[in-house]
Design a protein around this motif. Structure first.
Motif, PDB file in Angstrom:
ATOM      1  N   GLU A  57      32.677  80.218  87.698  1.00  0.00           N
ATOM      2  CA  GLU A  57      32.148  79.231  86.748  1.00  0.00           C
ATOM      3  C   GLU A  57      32.648  79.516  85.328  1.00  0.00           C
ATOM      4  OE1 GLU A  57      27.984  78.387  87.075  1.00  0.00           O
ATOM      5  OE2 GLU A  57      28.140  77.899  89.215  1.00  0.00           O
ATOM      6  N   CYS A  58      33.817  80.133  85.266  1.00  0.00           N
ATOM      7  CA  CYS A  58      34.492  80.454  84.001  1.00  0.00           C
ATOM      8  C   CYS A  58      33.761  81.504  83.161  1.00  0.00           C
ATOM      9  CB  CYS A  58      34.774  79.206  83.175  1.00  0.00           C
ATOM     10  SG  CYS A  58      36.165  78.234  83.820  1.00  0.00           S
ATOM     11  N   ASN A  59      32.767  82.145  83.734  1.00  0.00           N
ATOM     12  CA  ASN A  59      32.076  83.213  83.017  1.00  0.00           C
ATOM     13  C   ASN A  59      33.046  84.338  82.696  1.00  0.00           C
ATOM     14  OD1 ASN A  59      29.323  82.342  82.784  1.00  0.00           O
ATOM     15  ND2 ASN A  59      29.162  82.571  84.996  1.00  0.00           N
ATOM     16  N   GLY A  60      33.034  84.762  81.443  1.00  0.00           N
ATOM     17  CA  GLY A  60      33.937  85.808  81.004  1.00  0.00           C
ATOM     18  C   GLY A  60      35.262  85.282  80.487  1.00  0.00           C
ATOM     19  N   PHE A  61      35.487  83.987  80.652  1.00  0.00           N
ATOM     20  CA  PHE A  61      36.741  83.378  80.199  1.00  0.00           C
ATOM     21  C   PHE A  61      36.501  82.296  79.144  1.00  0.00           C
ATOM     22  CE2 PHE A  61      37.684  84.955  84.450  1.00  0.00           C
ATOM     23  CZ  PHE A  61      38.898  85.596  84.263  1.00  0.00           C
ATOM     24  N   TYR A  62      35.577  81.374  79.473  1.00  0.00           N
ATOM     25  CA  TYR A  62      35.317  80.243  78.581  1.00  0.00           C
ATOM     26  C   TYR A  62      33.826  79.956  78.503  1.00  0.00           C
ATOM     27  CZ  TYR A  62      40.302  79.348  79.340  1.00  0.00           C
ATOM     28  OH  TYR A  62      41.664  79.480  79.430  1.00  0.00           O
ATOM     29  N   GLU A  63      33.452  79.213  77.498  1.00  0.00           N
ATOM     30  CA  GLU A  63      32.052  78.847  77.308  1.00  0.00           C
ATOM     31  C   GLU A  63      31.583  77.843  78.359  1.00  0.00           C
ATOM     32  OE1 GLU A  63      29.670  79.846  74.985  1.00  0.00           O
ATOM     33  OE2 GLU A  63      31.101  81.472  74.625  1.00  0.00           O
ATOM     34  N   GLU A  64      32.522  77.031  78.840  1.00  0.00           N
ATOM     35  CA  GLU A  64      32.148  76.019  79.832  1.00  0.00           C
ATOM     36  C   GLU A  64      33.164  75.988  80.961  1.00  0.00           C
ATOM     37  OE1 GLU A  64      32.246  72.134  78.088  1.00  0.00           O
ATOM     38  OE2 GLU A  64      34.198  72.449  77.148  1.00  0.00           O
ATOM     39  N   ALA A  65      32.777  75.442  82.066  1.00  0.00           N
ATOM     40  CA  ALA A  65      33.665  75.336  83.217  1.00  0.00           C
ATOM     41  C   ALA A  65      34.841  74.428  82.860  1.00  0.00           C
ATOM     42  CB  ALA A  65      32.905  74.781  84.414  1.00  0.00           C
ATOM     43  N   GLN A  66      36.032  74.990  82.910  1.00  0.00           N
ATOM     44  CA  GLN A  66      37.223  74.246  82.478  1.00  0.00           C
ATOM     45  C   GLN A  66      37.559  73.092  83.408  1.00  0.00           C
ATOM     46  OE1 GLN A  66      39.017  75.205  79.309  1.00  0.00           O
ATOM     47  NE2 GLN A  66      36.836  75.670  79.393  1.00  0.00           N
ATOM     48  N   CYS A  67      37.344  73.269  84.677  1.00  0.00           N
ATOM     49  CA  CYS A  67      37.624  72.177  85.624  1.00  0.00           C
ATOM     50  C   CYS A  67      36.695  71.000  85.368  1.00  0.00           C
ATOM     51  CB  CYS A  67      37.489  72.669  87.059  1.00  0.00           C
ATOM     52  SG  CYS A  67      35.892  73.416  87.447  1.00  0.00           S
ATOM     53  N   LEU A  68      35.439  71.309  85.129  1.00  0.00           N
ATOM     54  CA  LEU A  68      34.463  70.258  84.854  1.00  0.00           C
ATOM     55  C   LEU A  68      34.789  69.562  83.543  1.00  0.00           C
ATOM     56  CD1 LEU A  68      31.817  68.861  85.633  1.00  0.00           C
ATOM     57  CD2 LEU A  68      30.595  70.710  84.484  1.00  0.00           C
ATOM     58  N   ALA A  69      35.243  70.325  82.565  1.00  0.00           N
ATOM     59  CA  ALA A  69      35.548  69.766  81.252  1.00  0.00           C
ATOM     60  C   ALA A  69      36.729  68.805  81.295  1.00  0.00           C
ATOM     61  CB  ALA A  69      35.828  70.896  80.259  1.00  0.00           C
ATOM     62  N   ILE A  70      37.696  69.081  82.143  1.00  0.00           N
ATOM     63  CA  ILE A  70      38.910  68.253  82.139  1.00  0.00           C
ATOM     64  C   ILE A  70      38.883  67.150  83.196  1.00  0.00           C
ATOM     65  CG2 ILE A  70      40.331  69.556  83.789  1.00  0.00           C
ATOM     66  CD1 ILE A  70      42.628  69.253  81.684  1.00  0.00           C
ATOM     67  N   CYS A  71      38.051  67.270  84.182  1.00  0.00           N
ATOM     68  CA  CYS A  71      38.026  66.259  85.254  1.00  0.00           C
ATOM     69  C   CYS A  71      37.631  64.890  84.685  1.00  0.00           C
ATOM     70  CB  CYS A  71      37.038  66.666  86.348  1.00  0.00           C
ATOM     71  SG  CYS A  71      36.996  65.477  87.711  1.00  0.00           S
ATOM     72  N   PRO A  72      38.453  63.860  84.929  1.00  0.00           N
ATOM     73  CA  PRO A  72      38.188  62.537  84.365  1.00  0.00           C
ATOM     74  C   PRO A  72      37.103  61.746  85.104  1.00  0.00           C
ATOM     75  CG  PRO A  72      40.141  62.437  85.707  1.00  0.00           C
ATOM     76  CD  PRO A  72      39.716  63.887  85.682  1.00  0.00           C
ATOM     77  N   ILE A  73      36.694  62.251  86.256  1.00  0.00           N
ATOM     78  CA  ILE A  73      35.724  61.515  87.060  1.00  0.00           C
ATOM     79  C   ILE A  73      34.345  62.172  86.956  1.00  0.00           C
ATOM     80  CG2 ILE A  73      35.161  60.613  89.344  1.00  0.00           C
ATOM     81  CD1 ILE A  73      37.774  59.522  88.140  1.00  0.00           C
ATOM     82  N   GLU A  74      33.408  61.470  86.372  1.00  0.00           N
ATOM     83  CA  GLU A  74      32.056  62.018  86.223  1.00  0.00           C
ATOM     84  C   GLU A  74      31.418  62.210  87.602  1.00  0.00           C
ATOM     85  OE1 GLU A  74      27.898  61.071  83.838  1.00  0.00           O
ATOM     86  OE2 GLU A  74      29.678  59.859  83.476  1.00  0.00           O
ATOM     87  N   GLY A  75      30.835  63.369  87.793  1.00  0.00           N
ATOM     88  CA  GLY A  75      30.169  63.638  89.054  1.00  0.00           C
ATOM     89  C   GLY A  75      31.083  64.117  90.167  1.00  0.00           C
ATOM     90  N   CYS A  76      32.341  64.305  89.854  1.00  0.00           N
ATOM     91  CA  CYS A  76      33.284  64.774  90.870  1.00  0.00           C
ATOM     92  C   CYS A  76      33.142  66.275  91.097  1.00  0.00           C
ATOM     93  CB  CYS A  76      34.711  64.443  90.437  1.00  0.00           C
ATOM     94  SG  CYS A  76      35.960  65.012  91.586  1.00  0.00           S
ATOM     95  N   ILE A  77      33.050  67.026  90.013  1.00  0.00           N
ATOM     96  CA  ILE A  77      32.875  68.469  90.118  1.00  0.00           C
ATOM     97  C   ILE A  77      31.436  68.810  89.738  1.00  0.00           C
ATOM     98  CG2 ILE A  77      33.577  70.724  89.237  1.00  0.00           C
ATOM     99  CD1 ILE A  77      36.359  69.600  88.779  1.00  0.00           C
ATOM    100  N   VAL A  78      30.770  69.477  90.627  1.00  0.00           N
ATOM    101  CA  VAL A  78      29.367  69.848  90.402  1.00  0.00           C
ATOM    102  C   VAL A  78      29.176  71.303  90.806  1.00  0.00           C
ATOM    103  CG1 VAL A  78      28.511  67.512  90.796  1.00  0.00           C
ATOM    104  CG2 VAL A  78      28.711  69.103  92.723  1.00  0.00           C
ATOM    105  N   LYS A  79      28.025  71.852  90.436  1.00  0.00           N
ATOM    106  CA  LYS A  79      27.713  73.196  90.887  1.00  0.00           C
ATOM    107  C   LYS A  79      27.522  73.169  92.408  1.00  0.00           C
ATOM    108  CE  LYS A  79      25.495  75.106  86.745  1.00  0.00           C
ATOM    109  NZ  LYS A  79      26.096  76.451  86.699  1.00  0.00           N
ATOM    110  N   LEU A  80      27.963  74.212  93.054  1.00  0.00           N
ATOM    111  CA  LEU A  80      27.865  74.283  94.509  1.00  0.00           C
ATOM    112  C   LEU A  80      26.415  74.127  94.970  1.00  0.00           C
ATOM    113  CD1 LEU A  80      29.270  74.735  97.214  1.00  0.00           C
ATOM    114  CD2 LEU A  80      29.040  77.195  96.848  1.00  0.00           C
TER     115      LEU A  80
END
Ligand code: SF4
Ligand code: SF4
Length: 73
Positions: free
Chosen positions: A42-65
């Motif tokens: 979940e990008c812990n230790g690398f970024y403040e937020e999940a990078q995949c979620l931040a860049i994905c253009p489709i809302e609701g496509c990437i979610v927490k498992l």
């Protein structure tokens, strides 16, 4: 902890794969993208937020498992 790609929403835009700092995202020959839950942090230790979620253009496509599995976090 891990993120999950809802296949029914993914448009195979390829944007997320290169953003992942741990190489957790991959795709097969048909352009089906998946996240390895044992590699995603979940990008812990690398970024403040999940990078995949931040860049994905489709809302609701990437979610927490947990959300994809149980319907809540
Ligand atoms: S949350 Fe971060 S580590 Fe996990 S798949 Fe997305 S970009 Fe990779
Ligand atoms: S950024 Fe979103 S829509 Fe694009 S390939 Fe990744 S999960 Fe699919």
């Amino acid at each position: 902890m891990a993120m999950y790609i809802r296949q029914e929403n993914c448009i195979s835009c390829y944007a997320c794969e290169q953003e992942c700092p741990t190489g957790a995202i991959s795709h097969d020959e048909e352009g089906i993208f998946t996240i390895d839950p044992y590699v995603c942090v979940e990008c812990n230790g690398f970024y403040e937020e999940a990078q995949c979620l931040a860049i994905c253009p489709i809302e609701g496509c990437i979610v927490k498992l947990e959300v994809a599995t149980y319907g809540c976090a």
